[in-house]
Scaffold this motif. Structure first.
Motif, mmCIF file in Angstrom:
data_model
loop_
_atom_site.group_PDB
_atom_site.id
_atom_site.type_symbol
_atom_site.label_atom_id
_atom_site.label_comp_id
_atom_site.label_asym_id
_atom_site.label_seq_id
_atom_site.Cartn_x
_atom_site.Cartn_y
_atom_site.Cartn_z
ATOM 1 N N GLN A 149 -78.889 18.567 -30.700
ATOM 2 C CA GLN A 149 -79.350 17.963 -31.948
ATOM 3 C C GLN A 149 -80.740 18.493 -32.274
ATOM 4 O O GLN A 149 -81.611 18.519 -31.406
ATOM 5 C CB GLN A 149 -79.400 16.438 -31.827
ATOM 6 C CG GLN A 149 -78.051 15.756 -31.849
ATOM 7 C CD GLN A 149 -77.490 15.589 -33.246
ATOM 8 O OE1 GLN A 149 -78.208 15.728 -34.239
ATOM 9 N NE2 GLN A 149 -76.206 15.297 -33.348
ATOM 10 N N ARG A 150 -80.926 18.925 -33.502
ATOM 11 C CA ARG A 150 -82.245 19.357 -33.935
ATOM 12 C C ARG A 150 -82.426 18.982 -35.402
ATOM 13 O O ARG A 150 -81.611 19.362 -36.246
ATOM 14 C CB ARG A 150 -82.416 20.869 -33.752
ATOM 15 C CG ARG A 150 -83.829 21.368 -34.053
ATOM 16 C CD ARG A 150 -83.923 22.880 -33.858
ATOM 17 N NE ARG A 150 -83.584 23.263 -32.490
ATOM 18 C CZ ARG A 150 -83.269 24.511 -32.142
ATOM 19 N NH1 ARG A 150 -83.227 25.466 -33.064
ATOM 20 N NH2 ARG A 150 -82.983 24.783 -30.886
ATOM 21 N N ASP A 151 -83.492 18.235 -35.678
ATOM 22 C CA ASP A 151 -83.790 17.819 -37.048
ATOM 23 C C ASP A 151 -82.602 17.105 -37.692
ATOM 24 O O ASP A 151 -82.299 17.312 -38.870
ATOM 25 C CB ASP A 151 -84.215 19.022 -37.903
ATOM 26 C CG ASP A 151 -85.465 19.699 -37.356
ATOM 27 O OD1 ASP A 151 -86.309 18.990 -36.790
ATOM 28 O OD2 ASP A 151 -85.576 20.937 -37.494
ATOM 29 N N GLY A 152 -81.899 16.293 -36.898
ATOM 30 C CA GLY A 152 -80.803 15.490 -37.444
ATOM 31 C C GLY A 152 -79.486 16.210 -37.564
ATOM 32 O O GLY A 152 -78.523 15.644 -38.085
ATOM 33 N N GLY A 153 -79.416 17.469 -37.131
ATOM 34 C CA GLY A 153 -78.164 18.216 -37.226
ATOM 35 C C GLY A 153 -77.866 18.969 -35.943
ATOM 36 O O GLY A 153 -78.620 18.896 -34.966
ATOM 37 N N LEU A 154 -76.757 19.684 -35.928
ATOM 38 C CA LEU A 154 -76.298 20.382 -34.738
ATOM 39 C C LEU A 154 -76.731 21.845 -34.756
ATOM 40 O O LEU A 154 -76.718 22.493 -35.798
ATOM 41 C CB LEU A 154 -74.775 20.312 -34.640
ATOM 42 C CG LEU A 154 -74.172 18.929 -34.426
ATOM 43 C CD1 LEU A 154 -72.670 18.965 -34.651
ATOM 44 C CD2 LEU A 154 -74.487 18.429 -33.023
ATOM 45 N N VAL A 155 -77.110 22.342 -33.579
ATOM 46 C CA VAL A 155 -77.398 23.767 -33.395
ATOM 47 C C VAL A 155 -76.724 24.220 -32.114
ATOM 48 O O VAL A 155 -76.457 23.421 -31.215
ATOM 49 C CB VAL A 155 -78.915 24.045 -33.321
ATOM 50 C CG1 VAL A 155 -79.596 23.697 -34.630
ATOM 51 C CG2 VAL A 155 -79.550 23.308 -32.156
ATOM 52 N N LEU A 156 -76.435 25.518 -32.046
ATOM 53 C CA LEU A 156 -75.903 26.109 -30.823
ATOM 54 C C LEU A 156 -77.063 26.372 -29.866
ATOM 55 O O LEU A 156 -78.121 26.827 -30.278
ATOM 56 C CB LEU A 156 -75.196 27.421 -31.169
ATOM 57 C CG LEU A 156 -74.067 27.886 -30.253
ATOM 58 C CD1 LEU A 156 -72.926 26.886 -30.253
ATOM 59 C CD2 LEU A 156 -73.561 29.256 -30.696
ATOM 60 N N THR A 157 -76.882 26.059 -28.597
ATOM 61 C CA THR A 157 -77.944 26.301 -27.631
ATOM 62 C C THR A 157 -78.038 27.792 -27.321
ATOM 63 O O THR A 157 -77.085 28.558 -27.533
ATOM 64 C CB THR A 157 -77.705 25.536 -26.315
ATOM 65 O OG1 THR A 157 -76.489 26.039 -25.716
ATOM 66 C CG2 THR A 157 -77.566 24.045 -26.571
ATOM 67 N N GLU A 158 -79.187 28.211 -26.799
ATOM 68 C CA GLU A 158 -79.353 29.615 -26.431
ATOM 69 C C GLU A 158 -78.384 30.009 -25.328
ATOM 70 O O GLU A 158 -77.849 31.124 -25.325
ATOM 71 C CB GLU A 158 -80.802 29.871 -25.989
ATOM 72 C CG GLU A 158 -81.798 29.870 -27.137
ATOM 73 C CD GLU A 158 -81.467 30.930 -28.185
ATOM 74 O OE1 GLU A 158 -81.096 32.065 -27.808
ATOM 75 O OE2 GLU A 158 -81.542 30.610 -29.386
ATOM 76 N N ALA A 159 -78.157 29.111 -24.376
ATOM 77 C CA ALA A 159 -77.222 29.420 -23.295
ATOM 78 C C ALA A 159 -75.819 29.665 -23.847
ATOM 79 O O ALA A 159 -75.111 30.580 -23.399
ATOM 80 C CB ALA A 159 -77.209 28.279 -22.275
ATOM 81 N N ALA A 160 -75.396 28.861 -24.817
ATOM 82 C CA ALA A 160 -74.073 29.054 -25.416
ATOM 83 C C ALA A 160 -74.010 30.377 -26.168
ATOM 84 O O ALA A 160 -73.004 31.099 -26.114
ATOM 85 C CB ALA A 160 -73.757 27.894 -26.357
ATOM 86 N N ARG A 161 -75.084 30.706 -26.856
ATOM 87 C CA ARG A 161 -75.112 31.957 -27.609
ATOM 88 C C ARG A 161 -75.005 33.170 -26.659
ATOM 89 O O ARG A 161 -74.353 34.152 -26.951
ATOM 90 C CB ARG A 161 -76.389 32.029 -28.442
ATOM 91 C CG ARG A 161 -76.356 33.050 -29.553
ATOM 92 C CD ARG A 161 -77.552 32.948 -30.462
ATOM 93 N NE ARG A 161 -77.451 31.841 -31.392
ATOM 94 C CZ ARG A 161 -78.234 30.775 -31.365
ATOM 95 N NH1 ARG A 161 -79.175 30.659 -30.447
ATOM 96 N NH2 ARG A 161 -78.090 29.816 -32.255
#
Length: 384
Positions: free
Chosen positions: A129-141
């Motif tokens: 979660q970042r700023d109220g929304g979803l982001v892909l983590t660096e590890a996943a990327r």
């Protein structure tokens, strides 16, 4: 020539039918052996020997973590692979900040299972979660993108069934919930034994917690084969316990009570907890791993029914594995939540969600108490 082809085809079909029949009979025999072994283990002598060896009389240890986790890893890996194959991870990476509802709309899926899916991906470190929304983590990327030089090729092959896709798109669970909705227990012996390994230890943990001290009349709603009732009856001779369950399970609950010598204090009532009237009044009403099966409206209905069946000052006690309030996980609970979303119509709760639900039903003094392993008790009081 045609006759030879037909004859050969008939032979193949016959052989196939024989193989299927053998497999079916083998599964029936295995199920019956497992059922006999289960009931052979249920006896008072073995229980008394174990409890006599405990420092705190009646206490039971939490299940071994390796046993708790045995299904989590393979199912979580499949959930990650499915998220990648169905485009969820790409969508999150291309449009950071989407919420679960927006993500579901973009994919054409129902929001409830997607919310549980996202919870599991977050607990596994795939999304954040970042700023109220979803982001892909660096590890996943780094490790999940097939074009990455760091791609982990050991991930399992995707197994995305039509049934899974149908559930994701419709939000309607095609599993046990539909079968139980008919008013009959679905494979009561198999499910009862499976749930007993969760519920029986929780009954002893409830007794050891002291939360039921002085509570003599107790109602266990949807209590399976009576695992919690039997445990509580064994630990306190003054308790009178009543079980509400679908008719097919009540006979098994009676059998379990007889195995432990408490049949005179555990009473089973066959009925539908949503449709049939509940007896009253009680000092305490229990729901053990029940709320996670149902949507919020159904859980609120159960809570209101509990309020009406309690004596003033009585308590409702909800045993559930709870999600963390302000961070992802635990992984086991997030995994369990997705299983509930796909097979039933619910999911696991955060403490604040159950607190709000119980207050809406009319309860006061809501508390959350750790119970055993991943399970906590949410306890609330009917006002006097």
């Amino acid at each position: 020539m045609i006759a030879c082809v037909i004859s050969s085809l008939a032979t193949v079909i016959a052989l196939g039918a024989i193989l299927v029949a053998r497999q079916w009979l083998g599964e029936i025999r295995r199920a019956r052996r497992a059922e006999r072994a289960f009931w052979a283990r249920q006896h008072r002598d073995g229980l008394d020997r174990l409890l006599a060896d405990r420092e705190l009389a009646g206490a039971v240890p939490a299940p071994l973590e390796v046993l708790q986790q045995r299904s989590v890893l393979p199912n979580t890996l499949q959930a990650i692979v499915a998220a990648r194959e169905l485009g969820m991870l790409r969508l999150i990476d291309d449009s950071p900040g989407l919420g679960a509802g927006e993500l579901a709309a973009c994919l054409g899926f129902a929001e409830r299972p997607v919310q549980a899916w996202v919870e599991l991906l977050a607990a596994a470190g795939v999304v954040a979660q970042r700023d109220g929304g979803l982001v892909l983590t660096e590890a996943a990327r780094f490790y999940l993108h097939p074009d990455s030089p760091f791609f982990d090729s050991s991930l399992p092959a995707p197994t995305i069934s039509r049934e899974l896709l149908r559930t994701l798109r419709s939000g309607v669970a095609a599993g046990s919930k539909l079968r139980w909705a008919t008013g009959r227990s679905h494979q009561a012996a198999m499910w009862g034994a499976a749930m007993h390994r969760f519920s029986f230890p929780l009954g002893f943990a409830l007794d050891a917690s002291g939360l039921l001290a002085g509570r003599r009349t107790i109602l266990d709603v949807a209590g399976g084969i009576g695992s919690v009732c039997v445990a509580l009856a064994v630990r306190d001779l003054a308790r009178q316990l009543t079980l509400i369950e679908l008719p097919g399970s009540v006979a098994l609950a009676d059998q379990l009570a007889r195995c432990y010598g408490v049949a005179d204090r555990v009473r089973g009532l066959g009925g539908d907890m949503f449709k049939d009237p509940w007896p009253r009044p009680f000092d305490a009403i229990l729901f053990t791993n029940i709320f996670h099966d149902w949507n919020d409206a159904s859980c609120l209905e159960l809570a209101r029914r509990a309020l009406a069946s309690l004596a003033p000052g009585g308590v409702v006690m909800i045993q559930e594995s709870l999600l963390e309030e302000d961070r992802p996980g635990p992984l086991w609970t997030a995994h369990f939540s997705l299983m509930m979303a796909l097979d039933m119509e619910g999911r696991q709760f955060r403490p604040s969600q159950l607190r709000e639900l119980l207050i809406a039903a009319g309860f006061v003094d809501v508390r959350v108490v750790p119970l055993l392993g991943y399970t906590s008790t949410v306890i609330a009081v009917r006002p006097r």
